[in-house]
Write a protein that holds these residues in place. Structure first.
Motif, PDB file in Angstrom:
ATOM      1  N   GLU A 237      -2.874 -52.082  81.702  1.00  0.00           N
ATOM      2  CA  GLU A 237      -1.829 -51.576  82.553  1.00  0.00           C
ATOM      3  C   GLU A 237      -0.312 -51.742  82.051  1.00  0.00           C
ATOM      4  O   GLU A 237      -0.017 -52.942  81.238  1.00  0.00           O
ATOM      5  N   PRO A 238       0.344 -50.889  81.851  1.00  0.00           N
ATOM      6  CA  PRO A 238       1.801 -50.894  81.023  1.00  0.00           C
ATOM      7  C   PRO A 238       2.780 -51.616  81.937  1.00  0.00           C
ATOM      8  O   PRO A 238       2.451 -51.893  83.213  1.00  0.00           O
ATOM      9  N   SER A 239       3.575 -52.228  81.094  1.00  0.00           N
ATOM     10  CA  SER A 239       4.740 -52.962  81.832  1.00  0.00           C
ATOM     11  C   SER A 239       5.782 -52.458  82.417  1.00  0.00           C
ATOM     12  O   SER A 239       5.841 -50.998  82.364  1.00  0.00           O
ATOM     13  N   PRO A 240       6.256 -52.859  83.336  1.00  0.00           N
ATOM     14  CA  PRO A 240       7.561 -52.302  84.097  1.00  0.00           C
ATOM     15  C   PRO A 240       8.540 -51.680  83.252  1.00  0.00           C
ATOM     16  O   PRO A 240       8.670 -52.285  82.033  1.00  0.00           O
ATOM     17  N   PRO A 241       9.164 -50.631  83.562  1.00  0.00           N
ATOM     18  CA  PRO A 241      10.265 -50.230  82.802  1.00  0.00           C
ATOM     19  C   PRO A 241      11.249 -51.203  82.338  1.00  0.00           C
ATOM     20  O   PRO A 241      11.634 -52.059  83.086  1.00  0.00           O
ATOM     21  N   ARG A 242      11.519 -51.147  81.085  1.00  0.00           N
ATOM     22  CA  ARG A 242      12.767 -51.946  80.577  1.00  0.00           C
ATOM     23  C   ARG A 242      14.125 -51.676  80.813  1.00  0.00           C
ATOM     24  O   ARG A 242      15.115 -52.242  80.720  1.00  0.00           O
ATOM     25  N   PHE A 243      14.173 -50.096  80.749  1.00  0.00           N
ATOM     26  CA  PHE A 243      15.424 -49.394  80.680  1.00  0.00           C
ATOM     27  C   PHE A 243      15.536 -48.540  82.119  1.00  0.00           C
ATOM     28  O   PHE A 243      14.277 -47.876  82.281  1.00  0.00           O
ATOM     29  N   ASP A 244      16.196 -48.444  82.761  1.00  0.00           N
ATOM     30  CA  ASP A 244      16.058 -47.536  83.893  1.00  0.00           C
ATOM     31  C   ASP A 244      16.849 -46.187  83.548  1.00  0.00           C
ATOM     32  O   ASP A 244      17.708 -46.258  82.311  1.00  0.00           O
ATOM     33  N   ASP A 245      17.026 -45.251  84.419  1.00  0.00           N
ATOM     34  CA  ASP A 245      17.407 -44.107  84.163  1.00  0.00           C
ATOM     35  C   ASP A 245      18.842 -44.166  83.651  1.00  0.00           C
ATOM     36  O   ASP A 245      19.511 -43.172  83.000  1.00  0.00           O
ATOM     37  N   ASP A 246      19.493 -44.556  84.359  1.00  0.00           N
ATOM     38  CA  ASP A 246      21.258 -44.966  84.368  1.00  0.00           C
ATOM     39  C   ASP A 246      21.535 -45.392  82.886  1.00  0.00           C
ATOM     40  O   ASP A 246      22.514 -45.004  82.165  1.00  0.00           O
ATOM     41  N   VAL A 247      20.769 -46.394  82.541  1.00  0.00           N
ATOM     42  CA  VAL A 247      21.055 -47.024  81.081  1.00  0.00           C
ATOM     43  C   VAL A 247      20.748 -45.946  79.897  1.00  0.00           C
ATOM     44  O   VAL A 247      21.413 -45.695  79.190  1.00  0.00           O
TER      45      VAL A 247
END
Length: 323
Positions: A237-247
């Motif tokens: 399973e992939p890890s949660p996103p490190r960067f959100d869309d705003d970043v």
């Protein structure tokens, strides 16, 4: 820096202080030439190495062990381009599979070939050098039906340059007639829906390799149950996103000093992949019939995102971008 302890076994052992090796030492411990290590690093970005105060690459014990595994697997016939992206646990499993095959398998892989060009290319290359025992050859799938039953092949290899949906039932019929363990399908042009259908039928589907010697790697891989083309493990399973869309959006507009627009391009790719990952999750809940497919697609997108996020973090650090 503490001088690394000498290697005392096949695997490099880390001392209590935690050793760090320069490129020359890391290459020697892994059994590689420095030139080969540099080429691998440049082409495949094998290791997220640290840098010394003088800018030299420093390799941890785990990274050296991974290089050693890669070198051993390449020596066994695996293509570096196919295995460079695997994690160390996957490389160890592939090495164990190879050892197990050596113990239980006597002689080359028994294959049945379908396709005129494939037969000709193998004839000019030399069968013995490819570790393949070619049991039968046919120009078309229809022709193959009469010779496959008594071939005793382990792998059915089908090459169809322009592959379309009409070949799908014939390939499945050929699999049953030949009673093989695995099927490799090679193409030059093919609709994505046909590729997806064949993969769902447990076929390894790849473009025709430029080097026909890679056919051995493909046969070994499919016998080992690996999915080279997608490489999405059921439990990975992939890890949660490190960067959100705003970043990521802020990265697309930030000035940079690397002399190109790589930070913006990579941020845009990550935005696209993250969006597709979320879209796959929505399709998973909407359509029960395609649930498994969209689960695999979402997992693949997440794993691709994880890999590119590491690269994005390195770029952000180089550019001094805050996130």
């Amino acid at each position: 820096m503490k001088k690394p302890v000498k290697e005392t076994s096949a695997a490099v052992q880390e001392d209590s202080a935690g050793s760090a090796y320069r490129s020359g030492t890391a290459a020697r411990l892994a059994g590689l030439s420095v030139e080969t290590l540099r080429v691998w690093e440049r082409r495949y970005e094998l290791s997220d190495t640290q840098r010394s105060d003088r800018g030299q690459r420093l390799y941890t014990v785990e990274q050296v062990n991974r290089l050693r595994l890669l070198k051993n697997l390449v020596d066994q016939g695996h293509s570096i381009g196919l295995i460079a992206g695997l994690q160390i646990a996957q490389l160890e499993e592939l090495a164990r599979t190879h050892t197990s095959e050596q113990v239980h398998r006597a002689g080359p892989i028994r294959v049945a070939l379908v396709g005129q060009r494939l037969k000709e290319r193998l004839a000019t290359t030399g069968r013995d050098n490819l570790s393949l025992d070619i049991r039968c050859t046919s120009v078309t799938l229809v022709d193959a039906m009469s010779v496959l039953p008594n071939a005793g092949a382990e792998v059915l290899v089908v090459e169809i340059a322009e592959l379309d949906e009409s070949a799908v039932p014939l390939i499945e019929q050929a699999r049953q007639v030949a009673d093989v363990q695995a099927v490799v399908v090679m193409y030059r042009f093919c609709p994505s829906a046909v590729i997806r259908q064949l993969r769902m039928n447990n076929c390894l589907v790849v473009r025709v390799p430029a080097d026909i010697g890679e056919l051995v790697v493909l046969c070994r891989t499919v016998l080992a149950g690996q999915r080279v083309a997608l490489n999405v493990e059921q439990g990975a399973e992939p890890s949660p996103p490190r960067f959100d869309d705003d970043v990521l959006t802020s990265f697309t507009t930030a000035s940079n000093t690397v002399g190109c627009e790589c930070p913006r391009h990579l941020a845009e790719i990550l935005l696209m992949i993250s969006s597709f990952e979320r879209y796959s999750a929505q399709c998973l809940s909407r359509n029960a019939d395609d649930a498994q497919l969209h689960q695999e697609l979402g997992r693949a997108a997440g794993q691709a995102r994880n890999i590119l996020e590491v690269a994005m973090a390195r770029l952000a650090q180089a550019e001094g971008l805050q996130y």
